[in-house]
Enzyme design. Structure first.
Site, PDB file in Angstrom:
ATOM      1  CE  LYS A 195      38.288  43.151 -24.373  1.00  0.00           C
ATOM      2  NZ  LYS A 195      37.000  43.873 -25.335  1.00  0.00           N
TER       3      LYS A 195
HETATM    4  C1  PLP Z   1      36.160  42.888 -25.173  1.00  0.00           C
HETATM    5  C2  PLP Z   1      35.355  43.002 -24.922  1.00  0.00           C
HETATM    6  C3  PLP Z   1      34.107  42.603 -24.909  1.00  0.00           C
HETATM    7  C4  PLP Z   1      33.784  40.816 -24.858  1.00  0.00           C
HETATM    8  O1  PLP Z   1      34.968  40.391 -24.046  1.00  0.00           O
HETATM    9  P1  PLP Z   1      35.161  38.627 -25.020  1.00  0.00           P
HETATM   10  O2  PLP Z   1      36.333  38.493 -23.327  1.00  0.00           O
HETATM   11  O3  PLP Z   1      35.544  38.874 -26.133  1.00  0.00           O
HETATM   12  O4  PLP Z   1      34.604  38.037 -24.863  1.00  0.00           O
HETATM   13  C5  PLP Z   1      32.533  42.784 -24.885  1.00  0.00           C
HETATM   14  N1  PLP Z   1      31.816  43.779 -24.554  1.00  0.00           N
HETATM   15  C6  PLP Z   1      33.513  44.696 -24.853  1.00  0.00           C
HETATM   16  C7  PLP Z   1      32.840  46.419 -24.194  1.00  0.00           C
HETATM   17  C8  PLP Z   1      34.738  44.573 -24.870  1.00  0.00           C
HETATM   18  O5  PLP Z   1      35.696  45.598 -24.494  1.00  0.00           O
END
Ligand code: PLP
Length: 465
Positions: free
Chosen positions: A112
């Site tokens: 993120k």
């Molecule tokens: C947020 C997250 C996901 C999922 O991603 P999305 O965009 O919500 O589908 C997968 N793995 C990790 C480590 C995350 O932080």
């Protein structure tokens, strides 16, 4: 570039407004009115270019109404300079045409950061230009919170409130949020699930009086700018692996669907992506949907991959809008049915279209642990449980062994040390800069999952600032 809502009735906006708006006023999500195409030789040119340069070129058509090119270039360069690795998202060869794309070298060790390090800076820039301030409110199942906090901390024009489900995020995740000592950062532990947190955030946005007074804004994965920033690494992966001379496939551990929808965006821009694999944990609403076209809510089960412990994948609405040919009325109808009955059914012809390129598989915790152990034995690498879910799904769904399969590694293994240790006997260490995390003091408020209480708390804090 104009942006329209997936529900068709909110105002059409430019990038700056979409950036600050988050959710559209009709409850929909903003999407580009038309997808720009990359030039025919773009992937070949990108093959050896630095990440930030590719990022500027890929994103420019989406933001050019709001920013100037030099300014944008400087913001992008600054955002990706916070990553530990010069490649920003290094590719690791796993053998057999399988690659790991490590998206976790940013400040909070999860993918993120790729989006939020940029979006925080874009917010700051756009708000300063307008002479405005905002209150960012977000719900997190773990990673979004710390990534959003790192992106917004100490920024003049922003107060940030992050709601997390009390006791349902890992200690490392909680401490990465609650040990930040910036005065504009406010953590709330909600007694409930991630979906309760998300519902509270949605209710705050639906409360027009509060929303306007507090200048509410969002940085959770419904924010278009986040999806946009994520499109870049799908382009970069294809460029670095094939220079555009052949297709690639991606496997994506999926929760809210923001990450994999960005892949769809890259494909619409002309990147030859032959297959998308969705990996789910036991919270498998999406993989059940892919199997039979029935989107049906069930309760949330805690798993070893908590960032995917969701009941509803909010960003799926964007793909639904595309499948419905941009018909907002049909999205409204499907969403209304989903809310009222807890399920809706995709038409058989659209499901067949989806099946041409999309597949998915779900892994329970034991299968996830087995993948972590197997990857360690085969390659010597430690991977986190989310990444393992994506890899495990690819092993079941991969269609063409001649097409490189890129697994998105979404978190650093040290973010989920218990699962990694259970699988391999090795406890992965946090990078140096986080080594004293467990000695730092925490600061957060625990509240019941009740709308009036949460709203009153936010009001109090804002009044005191
Ligand atoms: C947020 C997250 C996901 C999922 O991603 P999305 O965009 O919500 O589908 C997968 N793995 C990790 C480590 C995350 O932080």
């Amino acid at each position: 570039m104009e942006y329209v809502s997936t529900r068709g009735t909110a105002p059409v906006l430019g990038f700056g407004d979409v950036l600050l708006a988050g959710l559209a006023r009709d409850g929909g999500l903003y999407v580009p009115h038309a997808w720009p195409r990359l030039g025919a030789d773009a992937l070949q040119r990108f093959e050896a270019l630095p990440y930030a340069e590719i990022a500027v070129e890929v994103m420019w058509p989406f933001v050019s109404d709001t920013l100037d090119l030099d300014e944008f270039g400087a913001i992008v360069a600054d955002a990706y300079a916070t990553f530990d690795r010069p490649e920003v998202v290094p590719l690791v060869d796993l053998g057999g045409g399988e690659w790991l794309m490590e998206l976790f070298h940013g400040p909070t060790l999860a993918f993120k950061d790729v989006a939020l390090q940029l979006v925080g800076r874009l917010f700051d820039h756009e708000l300063a230009r307008r002479g405005e301030r905002v209150t960012i409110v977000g719900a997190t199942s773990g990673d979004t919170g710390s990534a959003a906090i790192e992106a917004c901390r100490d920024r003049e024009a922003i107060e940030i409130f992050i709601l997390h489900p009390a006791g349902r995020v890992s200690d490392v995740q909680r401490r990465q949020m609650t040990t930040v000592r910036s005065a504009n950062v406010h953590n709330i532990a909600v007694e409930g699930t991630f979906d309760d947190c998300q519902d509270l955030v949605k209710a705050l946005f639906a409360d027009e009086e509060f929303r306007d007074r507090a200048h509410l804004s969002a940085v959770n994965s419904i924010n278009w700018a986040r999806v946009l920033a994520q499109i870049v690494y799908y382009v970069v992966g294809a460029a670095r692996l094939t220079g555009g001379r052949g297709p690639v496939a991606y496997t994506v551990p999926t929760g809210n669907f923001g990450n994999v929808f960005a892949g769809y965006g890259a494909q619409r821009m002309g990147v030859p992506i032959a297959q998308f694999v969705i990996g789910s944990n036991r919270n498998d609403i999406l993989t059940r949907f892919l199997a039979d076209g029935v989107m049906e809510m069930r309760g949330v089960t805690p798993t070893l991959s908590p960032s995917m412990d969701i009941q509803i994948s909010s960003n799926f609405e964007r793909l639904l809008f595309e499948l419905y040919g941009g018909d907002g009325d049909r999205v409204v109808e499907a969403m209304a049915r989903f809310r009222a009955e807890g399920r809706f059914v995709l038409d058989a012809d659209l499901l067949a279209t989806l099946h041409e390129q999309w597949s998915g598989a779900c892994l329970d915790d034991e299968e996830t642990v087995a993948v972590i152990a197997e990857v360690r034995r085969r390659t010597g690498l430690l991977i986190d449980p989310h990444t393992a879910v994506g890899l495990g799904a690819a092993a079941r769904c991969r269609r063409d062994p001649a097409v490189p399969m890129v697994s998105l590694a979404t978190a650093h293994p040290a973010k989920f040390p218990d699962a990694v240790e259970r699988a391999t006997g090795i406890r992965p260490a946090l990078p140096e800069r986080l080594a004293d995390l467990f000695e730092r003091p925490e600061r957060y408020e625990t509240l019941p999952g009740d709308y009036a209480t949460v709203r009153a708390h936010i009001d109090d804090v804002l009044a005191s600032r």
